[in-house]
Design a protein around this motif. Structure first.
Motif: not given
Length: 359
Positions: A32-37, A54-59
């Motif tokens: 819960p304390e994580v805003e984004r990854v 909350k997760v974004t991924q870029v190759a």
């Protein structure tokens, strides 16, 4: 808390490192304390895969230099509280980002990449890491033989197994499709690249030949692909067992559970395994398992309590373990200690160390 994750493989990737990375990133994002990854991947995903909230991924394209420049630019412009380095090979750029921003660095270790002293740049990169996690006791011990880091900064974070893996009936359609209906089946799931010949496929092929007289109904299914497949196919022909060996290629995650349920024993007598998540998957499906006794395999097999540990170089020992496993009824799942709940709790406890005053 915002996390910048520099990974080789993650969502949409294949293999044990990609699977572990997905589990780790998902567990961090669930806090819960994580805003984004924000995830920067060294390799492009092989398939589309939903990302956790909350997760974004870029190759990142452009080779090593392109990746390093992109990571440095993201680290310089983004607001982050921790850098997660998903592989020792990425530690130099991850360390620069962490030092540049004055934030903690978390480095993840798997197997052979951490068993011997790396070049001076990678050794320098992990020197001031706030947290270093290894997937097994063996990898941690080999790492500490050369690394000049405090013991309390090197922790163990074992693999976890998806709750979807569970015992079930043999899938008749799959058995017919690959030609093993009514046969006893040994199964190995792994890459079959030349650099991974330590996995032990050739040893299982020789054991299959030795057992031909006493086990005429025994076949061997190899799931996975790579540039060593041709050599193994030729070896099977030389040994006269090619008609009992089935190379099924890369298997999708959705179909993998059917292969475990098809098998009577899972076998991977590896000599250099960091952990072996496939052992957890096989155990979760109720299979007896056989692995190598001299590496990280000891952790998923609980030092022999949850499977047979053999010396891969002792042919008779391997054959005896196969005979015993084939005479052992399929059991219940034996992976409670590695389930997702325990894994997420473990990750949260490790993440808390990064917030400690002396982290």
């Amino acid at each position: 808390m915002r996390c910048l994750a520099l990974m080789t493989d993650a969502f949409g990737g294949d293999g044990g490192i990609a699977r572990f990375s997905r589990d780790l990133l998902g567990a961090i994002a669930a806090m819960p304390e994580v805003e984004r990854v924000d995830v920067l991947c060294r390799h492009a995903p092989r398939r589309d895969e939903p990302l956790p909230e909350k997760v974004t991924q870029v190759a990142v394209a452009g080779g090593r230099l392109g990746y390093a420049l992109r990571a440095l630019a993201r680290g310089a412009t983004g607001r982050y509280d921790v850098v997660l380095c998903g592989h020792l090979h990425l530690a130099p750029v991850a360390s620069v980002v962490a030092r540049m921003r004055g934030i903690p660095l978390w480095v993840q270790l798997y197997g052979i990449e951490a068993w011997q002293r790396p070049g001076p740049l990678r050794a320098w990169a992990i020197r001031d890491a706030a947290l270093i996690t290894a997937i097994s006791r063996y990898t941690r011990a080999r790492f500490l033989e050369w690394a000049n880091v405090a013991l309390d900064r090197a922790r163990i974070l074992p693999c976890t197994v998806d709750g979807g893996y569970a015992p079930g009936p043999k899938p008749t359609a799959l058995a017919e499709r690959i030609g093993v209906r009514g046969r006893r089946v040994m199964l190995t799931v792994s890459r079959i690249d030349r650099g991974d010949c330590y996995k032990g496929h050739d040893k299982v092929l020789r054991a299959l030949k030795a057992l031909a007289g006493s086990r005429p109904d025994l076949d061997y299914v190899i799931a996975g692909d790579g540039d060593d497949r041709g050599r193994l196919e030729e070896l099977a022909r030389e040994l006269g067992v090619a008609h009992r060996v089935h190379f099924v290629g890369q298997v999708s995650d959705s179909e993998l559970i059917d292969y475990y349920r098809l098998a009577d024993v899972f076998i991977m007598p590896s000599a250099k395994e960091g952990f072996g998540i496939v052992f957890l998957e096989a155990q979760a499906c109720g299979l007896p398992v056989i692995g190598g006794a001299g590496d990280g395999t000891r952790d998923p097999l609980a030092d022999g309590q949850l499977g047979a540990l053999v010396d891969p170089d002792r042919d008779s020992e391997l054959r005896e373990a196969i005979e015993t496993a084939l005479d052992t009824p399929r059991g219940v799942a034996a992976t409670a200690r590695f389930d997702g709940t325990h894994f997420r709790q473990h990750v949260r406890g490790l993440a808390a160390l990064l917030a400690a005053p002396d982290a």
